[in-house]
Design an enzyme around this catalytic site. Structure first.
Site, PDB file in Angstrom:
ATOM      1  CE  LYS A  58      -3.853  -2.298   2.140  1.00  0.00           C
ATOM      2  NZ  LYS A  58      -4.613  -2.790   3.530  1.00  0.00           N
ATOM      3  CD  GLN A 102      -3.448  -4.406   6.498  1.00  0.00           C
ATOM      4  OE1 GLN A 102      -3.690  -3.303   6.177  1.00  0.00           O
ATOM      5  NE2 GLN A 102      -3.999  -5.667   5.926  1.00  0.00           N
ATOM      6  CG  ASP A 125      -9.518  -0.113   5.069  1.00  0.00           C
ATOM      7  OD1 ASP A 125      -9.197  -0.720   4.021  1.00  0.00           O
ATOM      8  OD2 ASP A 125      -8.711  -0.139   6.058  1.00  0.00           O
TER       9      ASP A 125
HETATM   10  N1  GUN Z   1      -6.869  -6.947   6.366  1.00  0.00           N
HETATM   11  C1  GUN Z   1      -7.300  -7.771   5.007  1.00  0.00           C
HETATM   12  N2  GUN Z   1      -7.550  -6.777   4.275  1.00  0.00           N
HETATM   13  C2  GUN Z   1      -7.667  -5.560   4.785  1.00  0.00           C
HETATM   14  C3  GUN Z   1      -8.123  -4.337   4.403  1.00  0.00           C
HETATM   15  O1  GUN Z   1      -8.686  -4.131   3.028  1.00  0.00           O
HETATM   16  N3  GUN Z   1      -7.952  -3.234   5.176  1.00  0.00           N
HETATM   17  C4  GUN Z   1      -7.365  -3.334   6.148  1.00  0.00           C
HETATM   18  N4  GUN Z   1      -7.336  -2.334   7.136  1.00  0.00           N
HETATM   19  N5  GUN Z   1      -6.976  -4.545   6.889  1.00  0.00           N
HETATM   20  C5  GUN Z   1      -7.249  -5.805   6.013  1.00  0.00           C
END
Ligand code: GUN
Length: 303
Positions: A58, A102, A125
């Site tokens: 990311k 995350q 998100d």
């Molecule tokens: N863990 C797995 N997929 C995601 C996501 O799209 N965003 C976040 N914050 N955590 C995750």
């Protein structure tokens, strides 16, 4: 690379590159106009291998499109109160347009509490109940990245959805539940009849065989087998489970929720793992960050 060669691959990596190129053009014009470029922050707690990889990708993607990015790392013994205080700092930092925490978080931290603490306008998100509620109501919202990435992928690959039967396997808050809602919406890119299957579903294979589109988001490697897929169906594989593999330098192979070798020859179109839905999640996160920076969903105060 998968040993199975097919000509029906939905190349999510390429589509994500296209979206990132579109974002990069917008960022460049903001820069030329002397405006602030979007700034995404990510909070990573602990040292889970999968989460480290996601967050690294990311942050790299931000750099590629010209965003600013900030990675905040904490040990897995951070208290819930301290984490909530960090979230609040980001909420109140005018430099930060959007941020993510995350998941998963360590067991002593309540993820719902953390998600609810994020200001909806910075929730890139799309996990906050305000954004989920607005999505359900059909109001403009920051949409969850993986579900909106799936819808975008179907759209950009010209896959007809209107009136099609879509079977979603898995009811997580991150993917299964929101993608089932989005795909059932009265939109040019959706309009499916959706069946949401989960661990208590009876006759799962039978239901899957009635699907025009299967979305596998259950987190169980190679769960979807050939007997569950109607010839000609479109198969979207959201799974990314690390499975030990002594032949790999990393020590693991990434497995999807679909038995690709069995299912790919049957499907009219299928997403690979890796290189399918995963890169789209990141592209859509960047798009949400751009939207948040521009105040597209929630106007910025003073604008
Ligand atoms: N863990 C797995 N997929 C995601 C996501 O799209 N965003 C976040 N914050 N955590 C995750």
């Amino acid at each position: 690379m998968s040993p199975v060669q097919t000509n029906n691959l939905i190349d999510g990596k390429q589509t994500a590159e296209d979206i990132k190129a579109e974002i990069a053009i917008e960022v460049a014009s903001l820069r030329v106009a002397g405006e602030k470029v979007p700034h995404l922050a990510a909070i990573l707690v602990g040292h889970d291998g999968g989460s480290e990889t996601y967050v690294r990708n990311k942050v790299l993607a931000c750099e590629r499109v010209g965003f600013q990015s900030t990675l905040l790392r904490y040990e897995d013994d951070i208290s819930e109160a301290d984490l909530l205080a960090k979230v609040n700092e980001l909420n109140n930092d005018p430099e930060i347009d959007g941020f993510i925490v995350q998941l998963p978080l360590p067991a002593h931290i309540n993820p719902e509490k953390v998600i609810e603490a994020i200001r909806p306008e910075k929730d890139v998100d799309g996990f906050h109940p305000m954004n989920i509620g607005r999505m359900v109501a059909g109001l403009p919202a920051l949409l969850p990245a993986t579900p909106s990435g799936i819808v975008e992928l179907l759209s950009r690959w010209g896959i007809k959805t209107s009136g099609k039967h879509c079977v979603v396997i898995g009811r997580s808050n991150i993917v299964g539940t929101p993608v089932s809602i989005l795909l059932a919406k009265n939109l040019d890119t959706a309009n499916c009849t959706v069946t949401l299957c989960h661990s208590r579903t009876q006759n799962l294979a039978e239901i899957c065989r009635t699907a025009d589109i299967v979305v596998a988001a259950i987190g169980r490697p190679e769960f979807v087998t050939a007997d569950m897929v109607r010839p000609g169906a479109v198969v979207i594989d959201v799974g990314t489970t690390r499975v030990a593999d002594a032949n790999k330098k990393s020590g693991y192979t990434l497995k999807g929720d679909v038995n690709f070798a069995e299912v790919a020859p049957l499907a009219s179109a299928i997403t690979p793992v890796p290189g399918g839905v995963g890169p789209m999640t990141i592209a859509m996160l960047l798009l949400n960050t751009l939207r948040a920076a521009k105040g597209e969903i929630y106007p910025k105060s003073g604008s």
